[in-house]
Design a protein around this motif. Structure first.
Motif, PDB file in Angstrom:
ATOM      1  N   LEU A  45       0.862  -1.177   0.000  1.00 11.53           N
ATOM      2  CA  LEU A  45       0.000   0.000   0.000  1.00 11.53           C
ATOM      3  C   LEU A  45       0.899   1.227   0.000  1.00 11.53           C
ATOM      4  O   LEU A  45       1.706   1.410   0.913  1.00 11.53           O
ATOM      5  N   ILE A  46       0.770   2.068  -1.013  1.00  9.88           N
ATOM      6  CA  ILE A  46       1.626   3.242  -1.161  1.00  9.88           C
ATOM      7  C   ILE A  46       0.772   4.493  -1.067  1.00  9.88           C
ATOM      8  O   ILE A  46      -0.171   4.668  -1.844  1.00  9.88           O
ATOM      9  N   SER A  47       1.104   5.368  -0.124  1.00 13.62           N
ATOM     10  CA  SER A  47       0.370   6.622   0.017  1.00 13.62           C
ATOM     11  C   SER A  47       0.725   7.550  -1.132  1.00 13.62           C
ATOM     12  O   SER A  47       1.891   7.682  -1.497  1.00 13.62           O
ATOM     13  N   GLN A  48      -0.270   8.224  -1.682  1.00 10.41           N
ATOM     14  CA  GLN A  48       0.024   9.213  -2.708  1.00 10.41           C
ATOM     15  C   GLN A  48       0.211  10.594  -2.089  1.00 10.41           C
ATOM     16  O   GLN A  48       0.693  11.509  -2.745  1.00 10.41           O
ATOM     17  N   ARG A 104       5.208   7.389   2.347  1.00  6.74           N
ATOM     18  CA  ARG A 104       4.901   6.310   3.283  1.00  6.74           C
ATOM     19  C   ARG A 104       4.287   5.138   2.529  1.00  6.74           C
ATOM     20  O   ARG A 104       3.485   5.329   1.615  1.00  6.74           O
ATOM     21  N   ALA A 105       4.675   3.954   2.931  1.00  9.21           N
ATOM     22  CA  ALA A 105       4.094   2.733   2.365  1.00  9.21           C
ATOM     23  C   ALA A 105       4.005   1.682   3.457  1.00  9.21           C
ATOM     24  O   ALA A 105       4.730   1.737   4.455  1.00  9.21           O
ATOM     25  N   MET A 106       3.117   0.722   3.256  1.00 10.06           N
ATOM     26  CA  MET A 106       2.999  -0.419   4.155  1.00 10.06           C
ATOM     27  C   MET A 106       3.188  -1.674   3.311  1.00 10.06           C
ATOM     28  O   MET A 106       2.526  -1.847   2.284  1.00 10.06           O
ATOM     29  N   GLU A 165       9.041   4.649   5.326  1.00 11.94           N
ATOM     30  CA  GLU A 165       8.821   6.094   5.299  1.00 11.94           C
ATOM     31  C   GLU A 165      10.016   6.828   4.730  1.00 11.94           C
ATOM     32  O   GLU A 165      11.144   6.327   4.779  1.00 11.94           O
ATOM     33  N   GLY A 166       9.767   8.020   4.215  1.00  8.04           N
ATOM     34  CA  GLY A 166      10.808   8.922   3.754  1.00  8.04           C
ATOM     35  C   GLY A 166      11.210   8.684   2.309  1.00  8.04           C
ATOM     36  O   GLY A 166      10.958   7.629   1.734  1.00  8.04           O
ATOM     37  N   ALA A 167      11.867   9.699   1.740  1.00  7.70           N
ATOM     38  CA  ALA A 167      12.289   9.634   0.337  1.00  7.70           C
ATOM     39  C   ALA A 167      13.245   8.481   0.075  1.00  7.70           C
ATOM     40  O   ALA A 167      13.264   7.912  -1.014  1.00  7.70           O
TER      41      ALA A 167
END
Length: 187
Positions: A133-136, A140-142, A161-163
């Motif tokens: 799951l990738i936040s747009q 952040r991703a899970m 998290e983070g770049a």
């Protein structure tokens, strides 16, 4: 007044009907749901994700975009934003043959469904080793990885998290950075 009872769709009836439709529809717990369009940001992230997967994959696995259906182990049909399929390539197939990783780019309107119902559906599909799951909206991703008990369990999920955050799918030889997926999309 009697309450109208909705007839549940069978898998075969859904496939036959959907093949004739102009837009995609998911089958969820016997009900058909139309798929809606997304934002430009969502579209760009999904395209970048697919391109990054294409570059990283080898050994007979292929990345597909949001027009490829995944049949879940509990009888539902989902259209993830991206899927890695390591099954035999069947040019006329409408379904991923052996989905091993699925990806959803989260939006405010779909995040809850992606984190609950779709997690349930993908957990019920033993071939799926990874659910990402990738936040747009955030870096952040899970990452859910199927555990020794055969589950995609929240207790084993990895928050990235983070770049410089790296989504690593070692059995596929895939590494993706959140910064690359988000680059230039802050506006």
């Amino acid at each position: 007044m009697s309450e109208r009872v909705r007839e549940r769709w069978s898998w075969d009836a859904y496939l036959e009907w959907e093949a004739k439709q102009e837009i995609r529809h998911e089958l969820v717990d016997g009900e058909v749901h139309a798929m809606t369009g997304g934002t430009l940001k969502h579209n760009l992230m999904t395209r970048r994700l697919g391109a990054a997967l294409d570059r990283a994959l080898g050994g007979g696995c292929r990345a597909y975009g949001p027009d490829v259906k995944v049949a879940t182990g509990n009888g539902n049909a989902r259209y993830p934003d991206a899927v890695v399929d390591c099954g035999r390539f069947v040019p006329t197939a409408l379904l991923a043959q052996d989905p091993v990783a699925v990806f959803e780019v989260l939006s405010r309107s779909t995040a809850w469904v992606d984190q609950t119902y779709k997690l349930r559906d993908y957990d019920a599909t033993p071939s799926i080793r990874y659910y990402v799951l990738i936040s747009q909206d955030e870096l952040r991703a899970m990452l859910y990885t199927r555990n020794d008990a055969g589950r995609l369990d929240i207790r084993d999920a990895q928050l990235i998290e983070g770049a410089e955050g790296v989504i690593a799918l070692p059995s596929l030889g895939v590494t993706l950075t959140l910064g690359a997926l988000h680059e230039g999309l802050e506006g």
